[in-house]
Design a protein around this motif. Structure first.
Motif, mmCIF file in Angstrom:
data_model
loop_
_atom_site.group_PDB
_atom_site.id
_atom_site.type_symbol
_atom_site.label_atom_id
_atom_site.label_comp_id
_atom_site.label_asym_id
_atom_site.label_seq_id
_atom_site.Cartn_x
_atom_site.Cartn_y
_atom_site.Cartn_z
ATOM 1 N N TYR A 274 0.888 -1.158 0.000
ATOM 2 C CA TYR A 274 0.000 0.000 0.000
ATOM 3 C C TYR A 274 0.924 1.205 0.000
ATOM 4 O O TYR A 274 1.574 1.476 1.023
ATOM 5 C CB TYR A 274 -0.913 0.006 1.223
ATOM 6 C CG TYR A 274 -1.918 -1.136 1.239
ATOM 7 C CD1 TYR A 274 -3.047 -1.094 0.426
ATOM 8 C CD2 TYR A 274 -1.730 -2.251 2.048
ATOM 9 C CE1 TYR A 274 -3.970 -2.135 0.422
ATOM 10 C CE2 TYR A 274 -2.647 -3.295 2.055
ATOM 11 C CZ TYR A 274 -3.763 -3.232 1.237
ATOM 12 O OH TYR A 274 -4.671 -4.257 1.237
ATOM 13 N N ALA B 107 2.812 -5.027 2.464
ATOM 14 C CA ALA B 107 1.809 -5.792 3.225
ATOM 15 C C ALA B 107 1.974 -7.294 3.037
ATOM 16 O O ALA B 107 1.649 -8.074 3.935
ATOM 17 C CB ALA B 107 0.406 -5.366 2.803
ATOM 18 N N ARG C 198 -3.776 -13.654 12.390
ATOM 19 C CA ARG C 198 -4.316 -12.598 13.257
ATOM 20 C C ARG C 198 -4.790 -11.407 12.433
ATOM 21 O O ARG C 198 -4.462 -11.287 11.252
ATOM 22 C CB ARG C 198 -3.226 -12.112 14.206
ATOM 23 C CG ARG C 198 -2.807 -13.136 15.230
ATOM 24 C CD ARG C 198 -1.918 -12.472 16.271
ATOM 25 N NE ARG C 198 -1.413 -13.450 17.206
ATOM 26 C CZ ARG C 198 -0.204 -13.997 17.127
ATOM 27 N NH1 ARG C 198 0.643 -13.645 16.172
ATOM 28 N NH2 ARG C 198 0.174 -14.894 18.014
ATOM 29 N N ASN C 199 -5.481 -10.495 13.090
ATOM 30 C CA ASN C 199 -5.862 -9.230 12.456
ATOM 31 C C ASN C 199 -4.617 -8.560 11.895
ATOM 32 O O ASN C 199 -3.591 -8.485 12.575
ATOM 33 C CB ASN C 199 -6.500 -8.270 13.457
ATOM 34 C CG ASN C 199 -7.901 -8.697 13.837
ATOM 35 O OD1 ASN C 199 -8.557 -9.400 13.071
ATOM 36 N ND2 ASN C 199 -8.345 -8.283 14.996
ATOM 37 N N GLY C 200 -4.744 -8.082 10.659
ATOM 38 C CA GLY C 200 -3.640 -7.349 10.055
ATOM 39 C C GLY C 200 -2.539 -8.223 9.484
ATOM 40 O O GLY C 200 -1.514 -7.722 9.035
ATOM 41 N N ALA C 201 -2.762 -9.550 9.466
ATOM 42 C CA ALA C 201 -1.705 -10.453 8.982
ATOM 43 C C ALA C 201 -1.543 -10.407 7.470
ATOM 44 O O ALA C 201 -0.523 -10.860 6.934
ATOM 45 C CB ALA C 201 -2.001 -11.882 9.433
ATOM 46 N N GLY C 202 -2.575 -9.896 6.767
ATOM 47 C CA GLY C 202 -2.453 -9.770 5.307
ATOM 48 C C GLY C 202 -3.418 -10.642 4.519
ATOM 49 O O GLY C 202 -3.318 -10.737 3.294
ATOM 50 N N LYS C 203 -4.391 -11.240 5.199
ATOM 51 C CA LYS C 203 -5.311 -12.174 4.523
ATOM 52 C C LYS C 203 -6.160 -11.454 3.473
ATOM 53 O O LYS C 203 -6.270 -11.898 2.331
ATOM 54 C CB LYS C 203 -6.219 -12.866 5.564
ATOM 55 C CG LYS C 203 -5.429 -13.537 6.686
ATOM 56 C CD LYS C 203 -6.324 -14.184 7.714
ATOM 57 C CE LYS C 203 -7.215 -13.239 8.517
ATOM 58 N NZ LYS C 203 -6.480 -12.247 9.345
ATOM 59 N N THR C 204 -6.771 -10.341 3.885
ATOM 60 C CA THR C 204 -7.608 -9.584 2.942
ATOM 61 C C THR C 204 -6.763 -9.046 1.793
ATOM 62 O O THR C 204 -7.181 -9.067 0.632
ATOM 63 C CB THR C 204 -8.324 -8.428 3.675
ATOM 64 O OG1 THR C 204 -9.182 -8.993 4.665
ATOM 65 C CG2 THR C 204 -9.149 -7.577 2.718
ATOM 66 N N THR C 205 -5.569 -8.585 2.112
ATOM 67 C CA THR C 205 -4.672 -8.078 1.058
ATOM 68 C C THR C 205 -4.354 -9.187 0.057
ATOM 69 O O THR C 205 -4.273 -8.945 -1.150
ATOM 70 C CB THR C 205 -3.369 -7.534 1.678
ATOM 71 O OG1 THR C 205 -3.707 -6.530 2.634
ATOM 72 C CG2 THR C 205 -2.458 -6.938 0.626
ATOM 73 N N GLN D 218 -15.220 -9.113 2.772
ATOM 74 C CA GLN D 218 -15.404 -8.963 4.216
ATOM 75 C C GLN D 218 -16.480 -7.911 4.465
ATOM 76 O O GLN D 218 -16.534 -6.891 3.767
ATOM 77 C CB GLN D 218 -14.081 -8.511 4.840
ATOM 78 C CG GLN D 218 -14.096 -8.479 6.347
ATOM 79 C CD GLN D 218 -12.703 -8.266 6.921
ATOM 80 O OE1 GLN D 218 -11.814 -7.751 6.251
ATOM 81 N NE2 GLN D 218 -12.517 -8.665 8.163
ATOM 82 N N GLU E 37 -13.913 -13.949 5.586
ATOM 83 C CA GLU E 37 -14.584 -14.010 6.897
ATOM 84 C C GLU E 37 -16.107 -14.059 6.788
ATOM 85 O O GLU E 37 -16.803 -13.191 7.344
ATOM 86 C CB GLU E 37 -14.124 -12.841 7.773
ATOM 87 C CG GLU E 37 -12.605 -12.873 7.934
ATOM 88 C CD GLU E 37 -12.108 -12.099 9.134
ATOM 89 O OE1 GLU E 37 -12.891 -11.887 10.079
ATOM 90 O OE2 GLU E 37 -10.925 -11.733 9.138
ATOM 91 N N GLN F 242 -11.455 -15.945 10.829
ATOM 92 C CA GLN F 242 -10.949 -15.772 12.201
ATOM 93 C C GLN F 242 -11.413 -16.973 13.037
ATOM 94 O O GLN F 242 -10.805 -17.308 14.039
ATOM 95 C CB GLN F 242 -11.526 -14.498 12.832
ATOM 96 C CG GLN F 242 -10.987 -13.212 12.252
ATOM 97 C CD GLN F 242 -9.585 -12.905 12.726
ATOM 98 O OE1 GLN F 242 -9.135 -13.423 13.735
ATOM 99 N NE2 GLN F 242 -8.887 -12.082 11.974
HETATM 100 P P1 ATP Z 1 -8.227 -8.490 9.289
HETATM 101 O O1 ATP Z 1 -8.553 -9.812 9.838
HETATM 102 O O2 ATP Z 1 -8.189 -7.418 10.326
HETATM 103 O O3 ATP Z 1 -9.042 -8.126 8.083
HETATM 104 P P2 ATP Z 1 -6.046 -9.167 7.500
HETATM 105 O O4 ATP Z 1 -5.225 -10.342 7.836
HETATM 106 O O5 ATP Z 1 -7.074 -9.319 6.442
HETATM 107 O O6 ATP Z 1 -6.703 -8.593 8.824
HETATM 108 P P3 ATP Z 1 -5.109 -6.941 5.924
HETATM 109 O O7 ATP Z 1 -6.411 -6.212 6.010
HETATM 110 O O8 ATP Z 1 -4.756 -7.574 4.643
HETATM 111 O O9 ATP Z 1 -5.029 -8.027 7.078
HETATM 112 O O10 ATP Z 1 -3.968 -5.933 6.355
HETATM 113 C C1 ATP Z 1 -2.571 -6.226 6.173
HETATM 114 C C2 ATP Z 1 -1.765 -4.967 6.450
HETATM 115 O O11 ATP Z 1 -2.018 -3.987 5.439
HETATM 116 C C3 ATP Z 1 -2.109 -4.310 7.771
HETATM 117 O O12 ATP Z 1 -0.917 -3.780 8.310
HETATM 118 C C4 ATP Z 1 -3.045 -3.187 7.379
HETATM 119 O O13 ATP Z 1 -2.961 -2.102 8.274
HETATM 120 C C5 ATP Z 1 -2.520 -2.795 6.008
HETATM 121 N N1 ATP Z 1 -3.594 -2.295 5.132
HETATM 122 C C6 ATP Z 1 -4.724 -2.957 4.813
HETATM 123 N N2 ATP Z 1 -5.482 -2.234 3.962
HETATM 124 C C7 ATP Z 1 -4.810 -1.074 3.751
HETATM 125 C C8 ATP Z 1 -5.057 0.094 2.951
HETATM 126 N N3 ATP Z 1 -6.162 0.192 2.207
HETATM 127 N N4 ATP Z 1 -4.128 1.072 2.995
HETATM 128 C C9 ATP Z 1 -3.016 0.961 3.727
HETATM 129 N N5 ATP Z 1 -2.704 -0.117 4.491
HETATM 130 C C10 ATP Z 1 -3.587 -1.116 4.504
#
Ligand code: ATP
Length: 239
Positions: free
Chosen positions: A15, A20, A39-46, A87, A164, A196
């Motif tokens: 990003y 990420a 965990r939250n923020g691990a990068g799954k959605t990315t 999500q 999720e 999760q």
């Molecule tokens: P969650 O379970 O909270 O959705 P996740 O595993 O899906 O978590 P991501 O949402 O992929 O994690 O986030 C991975 C990293 O990228 C995190 O550090 C998050 O802060 C960052 N991030 C996610 N989306 C953006 C964005 N649109 N702009 C900047 N940083 C982002």
């Protein structure tokens, strides 16, 4: 052994300047479910966003049915046969149930054989048929989740990415969602399931990948993870 419908090799995403995903390698075997945990923020959605082309991979390759997805638009990726249940559902709240599905039918992959139609979605989710002229924003959380799944199905995917799907739903509705996912798999769909709820993912998935701060921390069989609770403690903590 089933061939891989999706393969990521060395995939890195950012990003802006902030990285990420770090050299992700994972694969989804055709007709199976890959559970993606972390965990939250691990990068799954990315990771899902990168597969869909919403976020461009700056390194690595993503192959779907053997073909590279590099440089394809999200629309082309949907047409190639990948759909996402995002999500938080993200249905169009000010459109009716029927309109939400109609928008998705518009970008459907063209198929000659039996495929998902709005009617088939209504057969799967009779409550959506009953509420087809209601605004999506007036549906319960569970119904919105069904609509989000239906909307993904009418694009006739071969691979479904689910982010999720159990989040924020009552236990009884989670059970319904679990049955639907199982049924879709039995119908031949390949699925990446971000959850999760590790118990749910481990019941449904054959294979599991665990992310930790943007990297793959574990990759293996779901049955092995079920037998090794320390893996869950280490990578997911709260369960
Ligand atoms: P969650 O379970 O909270 O959705 P996740 O595993 O899906 O978590 P991501 O949402 O992929 O994690 O986030 C991975 C990293 O990228 C995190 O550090 C998050 O802060 C960052 N991030 C996610 N989306 C953006 C964005 N649109 N702009 C900047 N940083 C982002």
């Amino acid at each position: 052994m089933a061939s891989n419908i999706l393969e990521l090799t060395g995939v890195s995403s950012y990003y802006g300047d902030s990285q990420a995903l770090y050299e992700i390698a994972l694969s989804v075997r055709e007709g199976t479910i890959l559970g993606l945990l972390g965990r939250n923020g691990a990068g799954k959605t990315t990771c899902l966003s990168t597969i869909m082309g919403f976020v461009k991979a700056r390194a690595g390759t993503i192959r779907f049915r053997g073909d590279s997805l590099t440089g394809l638009s999200p629309e082309s990726i949907v047409r190639a046969g990948i759909a996402i249940v995002p999500q938080g559902r993200r249905v169009f709240k000010s459109l009716t149930v029927r309109e939400n599905l109609a928008v998705a039918v518009h970008s459907a992959r063209k198929l000659s054989k039996a495929s998902w139609s709005m009617e088939k979605v209504f057969d799967l989710f009779p409550r959506l048929r009953e509420r087809r002229d209601q605004y999506a924003g007036s549906l319960s959380g569970g119904e919105q989740q069904m609509l989000a799944i239906g909307r993904a199905l009418v694009s006739n995917p071969l691979l479904l990415l689910m982010d999720e799907p159990s989040e924020g739903l009552a236990p009884q509705i989670v059970q319904e969602v679990e049955l639907i996912i199982k049924m879709l798999k039995d119908d031949g769909l390949s699925i990446v399931l971000v959850e999760q709820n590790a118990d749910l993912a481990l019941r449904l998935a054959e294979d599991v990948v665990m992310f930790s701060t943007g990297s793959v921390a574990f990759s293996g069989k779901a049955e092995d993870v079920s037998r090794r609770p320390e893996l869950i403690d280490k990578h997911l903590a709260v369960f």
